[in-house]
Design a protein around this motif. Structure first.
Motif, PDB file in Angstrom:
ATOM      1  N   GLN A 111       0.830  -1.209   0.000  1.00  0.00           N
ATOM      2  CA  GLN A 111       0.000   0.000   0.000  1.00  0.00           C
ATOM      3  C   GLN A 111       0.862   1.255   0.000  1.00  0.00           C
ATOM      4  O   GLN A 111       0.608   2.198  -0.759  1.00  0.00           O
ATOM      5  N   PHE A 112       1.905   1.288   0.834  1.00  0.00           N
ATOM      6  CA  PHE A 112       2.790   2.448   0.897  1.00  0.00           C
ATOM      7  C   PHE A 112       3.483   2.673  -0.442  1.00  0.00           C
ATOM      8  O   PHE A 112       3.631   3.804  -0.903  1.00  0.00           O
ATOM      9  N   THR A 113       3.916   1.572  -1.059  1.00  0.00           N
ATOM     10  CA  THR A 113       4.593   1.674  -2.351  1.00  0.00           C
ATOM     11  C   THR A 113       3.661   2.238  -3.418  1.00  0.00           C
ATOM     12  O   THR A 113       4.064   3.055  -4.250  1.00  0.00           O
ATOM     13  N   SER A 114       2.399   1.828  -3.363  1.00  0.00           N
ATOM     14  CA  SER A 114       1.424   2.314  -4.359  1.00  0.00           C
ATOM     15  C   SER A 114       1.143   3.803  -4.198  1.00  0.00           C
ATOM     16  O   SER A 114       0.696   4.463  -5.141  1.00  0.00           O
ATOM     17  N   MET A 115       1.409   4.354  -3.014  1.00  0.00           N
ATOM     18  CA  MET A 115       1.170   5.772  -2.758  1.00  0.00           C
ATOM     19  C   MET A 115       2.307   6.648  -3.272  1.00  0.00           C
ATOM     20  O   MET A 115       2.150   7.859  -3.408  1.00  0.00           O
ATOM     21  N   LEU A 116       3.443   6.038  -3.573  1.00  0.00           N
ATOM     22  CA  LEU A 116       4.592   6.815  -4.023  1.00  0.00           C
ATOM     23  C   LEU A 116       4.434   7.202  -5.492  1.00  0.00           C
ATOM     24  O   LEU A 116       3.957   6.398  -6.303  1.00  0.00           O
ATOM     25  N   PRO A 117       4.841   8.401  -5.869  1.00  0.00           N
ATOM     26  CA  PRO A 117       4.734   8.816  -7.274  1.00  0.00           C
ATOM     27  C   PRO A 117       5.755   8.112  -8.149  1.00  0.00           C
ATOM     28  O   PRO A 117       6.819   7.694  -7.673  1.00  0.00           O
ATOM     29  N   GLN A 118       5.422   7.962  -9.402  1.00  0.00           N
ATOM     30  CA  GLN A 118       6.375   7.450 -10.385  1.00  0.00           C
ATOM     31  C   GLN A 118       7.088   8.649 -11.000  1.00  0.00           C
ATOM     32  O   GLN A 118       6.454   9.498 -11.620  1.00  0.00           O
ATOM     33  N   LEU A 119       8.400   8.719 -10.825  1.00  0.00           N
ATOM     34  CA  LEU A 119       9.153   9.896 -11.248  1.00  0.00           C
ATOM     35  C   LEU A 119       9.968   9.638 -12.507  1.00  0.00           C
ATOM     36  O   LEU A 119      10.515   8.552 -12.702  1.00  0.00           O
ATOM     37  N   THR A 120      10.026  10.658 -13.367  1.00  0.00           N
ATOM     38  CA  THR A 120      10.940  10.664 -14.508  1.00  0.00           C
ATOM     39  C   THR A 120      11.880  11.856 -14.327  1.00  0.00           C
ATOM     40  O   THR A 120      11.501  12.866 -13.732  1.00  0.00           O
ATOM     41  N   PHE A 121      13.103  11.732 -14.850  1.00  0.00           N
ATOM     42  CA  PHE A 121      14.128  12.735 -14.585  1.00  0.00           C
ATOM     43  C   PHE A 121      14.679  13.333 -15.872  1.00  0.00           C
ATOM     44  O   PHE A 121      14.959  12.612 -16.833  1.00  0.00           O
ATOM     45  N   THR A 122      14.816  14.665 -15.868  1.00  0.00           N
ATOM     46  CA  THR A 122      15.400  15.384 -16.998  1.00  0.00           C
ATOM     47  C   THR A 122      16.558  16.230 -16.485  1.00  0.00           C
ATOM     48  O   THR A 122      16.348  17.140 -15.667  1.00  0.00           O
ATOM     49  N   PRO A 123      17.799  15.963 -16.934  1.00  0.00           N
ATOM     50  CA  PRO A 123      18.950  16.753 -16.464  1.00  0.00           C
ATOM     51  C   PRO A 123      18.815  18.210 -16.863  1.00  0.00           C
ATOM     52  O   PRO A 123      18.381  18.535 -17.968  1.00  0.00           O
ATOM     53  N   GLY A 124      19.174  19.112 -15.959  1.00  0.00           N
ATOM     54  CA  GLY A 124      19.184  20.542 -16.243  1.00  0.00           C
ATOM     55  C   GLY A 124      20.597  21.024 -16.517  1.00  0.00           C
ATOM     56  O   GLY A 124      21.524  20.232 -16.619  1.00  0.00           O
ATOM     57  N   THR A 125      20.760  22.326 -16.616  1.00  0.00           N
ATOM     58  CA  THR A 125      22.075  22.908 -16.889  1.00  0.00           C
ATOM     59  C   THR A 125      22.600  23.731 -15.713  1.00  0.00           C
ATOM     60  O   THR A 125      23.765  24.113 -15.701  1.00  0.00           O
ATOM     61  N   GLU A 126      21.751  24.002 -14.731  1.00  0.00           N
ATOM     62  CA  GLU A 126      22.169  24.835 -13.596  1.00  0.00           C
ATOM     63  C   GLU A 126      23.048  24.047 -12.630  1.00  0.00           C
ATOM     64  O   GLU A 126      22.858  22.837 -12.441  1.00  0.00           O
ATOM     65  N   THR A 127      24.000  24.748 -12.012  1.00  0.00           N
ATOM     66  CA  THR A 127      24.873  24.151 -11.015  1.00  0.00           C
ATOM     67  C   THR A 127      24.995  25.089  -9.812  1.00  0.00           C
ATOM     68  O   THR A 127      24.804  26.298  -9.940  1.00  0.00           O
ATOM     69  N   LYS A 128      25.306  24.525  -8.670  1.00  0.00           N
ATOM     70  CA  LYS A 128      25.595  25.328  -7.481  1.00  0.00           C
ATOM     71  C   LYS A 128      26.230  24.418  -6.436  1.00  0.00           C
ATOM     72  O   LYS A 128      26.242  23.192  -6.577  1.00  0.00           O
ATOM     73  N   GLN A 129      26.777  25.037  -5.407  1.00  0.00           N
ATOM     74  CA  GLN A 129      27.358  24.276  -4.315  1.00  0.00           C
ATOM     75  C   GLN A 129      26.369  24.189  -3.156  1.00  0.00           C
ATOM     76  O   GLN A 129      25.739  25.181  -2.782  1.00  0.00           O
ATOM     77  N   ILE A 130      26.237  22.980  -2.615  1.00  0.00           N
ATOM     78  CA  ILE A 130      25.393  22.749  -1.453  1.00  0.00           C
ATOM     79  C   ILE A 130      26.200  21.917  -0.464  1.00  0.00           C
ATOM     80  O   ILE A 130      26.714  20.851  -0.823  1.00  0.00           O
ATOM     81  N   ALA A 131      26.344  22.414   0.741  1.00  0.00           N
ATOM     82  CA  ALA A 131      27.075  21.711   1.805  1.00  0.00           C
ATOM     83  C   ALA A 131      28.495  21.342   1.372  1.00  0.00           C
ATOM     84  O   ALA A 131      29.021  20.311   1.785  1.00  0.00           O
ATOM     85  N   GLY A 132      29.076  22.172   0.502  1.00  0.00           N
ATOM     86  CA  GLY A 132      30.441  21.933   0.048  1.00  0.00           C
ATOM     87  C   GLY A 132      30.561  21.000  -1.137  1.00  0.00           C
ATOM     88  O   GLY A 132      31.669  20.709  -1.606  1.00  0.00           O
ATOM     89  N   PHE A 133      29.438  20.522  -1.670  1.00  0.00           N
ATOM     90  CA  PHE A 133      29.458  19.614  -2.814  1.00  0.00           C
ATOM     91  C   PHE A 133      29.069  20.357  -4.089  1.00  0.00           C
ATOM     92  O   PHE A 133      28.198  21.228  -4.074  1.00  0.00           O
ATOM     93  N   ASN A 134      29.694  19.982  -5.193  1.00  0.00           N
ATOM     94  CA  ASN A 134      29.331  20.515  -6.505  1.00  0.00           C
ATOM     95  C   ASN A 134      28.065  19.802  -6.974  1.00  0.00           C
ATOM     96  O   ASN A 134      28.068  18.576  -7.126  1.00  0.00           O
ATOM     97  N   CYS A 135      27.005  20.560  -7.178  1.00  0.00           N
ATOM     98  CA  CYS A 135      25.713  19.961  -7.494  1.00  0.00           C
ATOM     99  C   CYS A 135      25.166  20.470  -8.826  1.00  0.00           C
ATOM    100  O   CYS A 135      25.479  21.581  -9.258  1.00  0.00           O
ATOM    101  N   LYS A 136      24.362  19.644  -9.447  1.00  0.00           N
ATOM    102  CA  LYS A 136      23.675  20.032 -10.678  1.00  0.00           C
ATOM    103  C   LYS A 136      22.192  19.711 -10.538  1.00  0.00           C
ATOM    104  O   LYS A 136      21.803  18.784  -9.813  1.00  0.00           O
TER     105      LYS A 136
END
Length: 224
Positions: A111-136
């Protein structure tokens, strides 16, 4: 006055260029080696924002096992997950002398699994640092057309846990993202990660906890 032959000068210049290039290459290699640190066991500190307000949580992980600990008022909430087949929620309220542990049945897990959304991912072009890590940035879209900005890093690798398990195919380690718990949307941001050893017994249920059903837990106001 003795003059250095022109070809010798050129050779010296070429040698200097090679030396500089080699130095840069070594620096890049050293950075890459540092950037790709792998965590197989450790502790992640998250900042969490939900309808309940803001909180800090710690996730202890080893392999496919994790436990996320969050303080909500007088209650300490622990969510233990092992792979995709085991989920337990522990509620400890010392002022009320309450220690409850709800273990999900196979039907509840489904039941919990059925409540979770099905996600698709599209890479972006923006970058920034978060907690000292290079992120995109990556754009996540669910099956209802909603979109979420997800920030990932390739500086580190670590097993996904009970909070980040939706992002196995996002292309990196989730640093700032949205997760979903019992129909609620939760904003999560990684503050730090360490390779601290997980204490013995972290993924178990202490003997002094009363075992109840998830339905009983929800009736106590412990639904997440």
């Amino acid at each position: 006055m003795h003059k250095t032959p022109l070809n010798t000068i050129k050779q010296n210049m070429n040698f200097k260029k090679l030396t500089i290039a080699a130095g840069i290459a070594l620096s890049v290699c050293a950075f890459s080696a540092k950037a790709q640190k792998a965590y197989n066991e450790g502790v992640i500190t998250y900042s969490v924002t939900s309808a309940r307000g803001n909180a800090e949580s710690k996730t202890y992980f080893r392999g496919d096992s994790s436990v996320t600990v969050t303080q909500q008022g007088p209650a300490t909430i622990k969510v233990i997950s092992v792979g995709k087949d085991y989920l337990a929620i522990l509620v400890d309220v010392p002022v009320a002398n309450m220690k409850k542990a709800a273990i999900a049945t196979p039907a509840e897990m489904e039941q919990f699994t059925s409540m979770l959304p099905q996600l698709t991912f599209t890479p972006g072009t923006e970058t920034k640092q978060i907690a000292g890590f290079n992120c995109k940035k990556v754009i996540a879209k669910d099956d209802k057309g909603n979109s979420y900005d997800i920030w990932i890093t390739n500086d580190i690798s670590a097993p996904l846990n009970g909070i980040s398990h939706l992002y196995s195919k996002v292309g990196g380690f989730p640093v700032e993202f949205t997760t979903f718990q019992m129909g609620q949307t939760v904003s999560v941001s990684l503050k730090s990660i360490s390779d601290e050893k997980v204490p013995a017994g972290t993924f178990g249920i202490p003997a002094d906890f009363d075992k109840i059903t998830m339905t009983e837990l929800q009736s106590l106001g412990g639904n997440r």
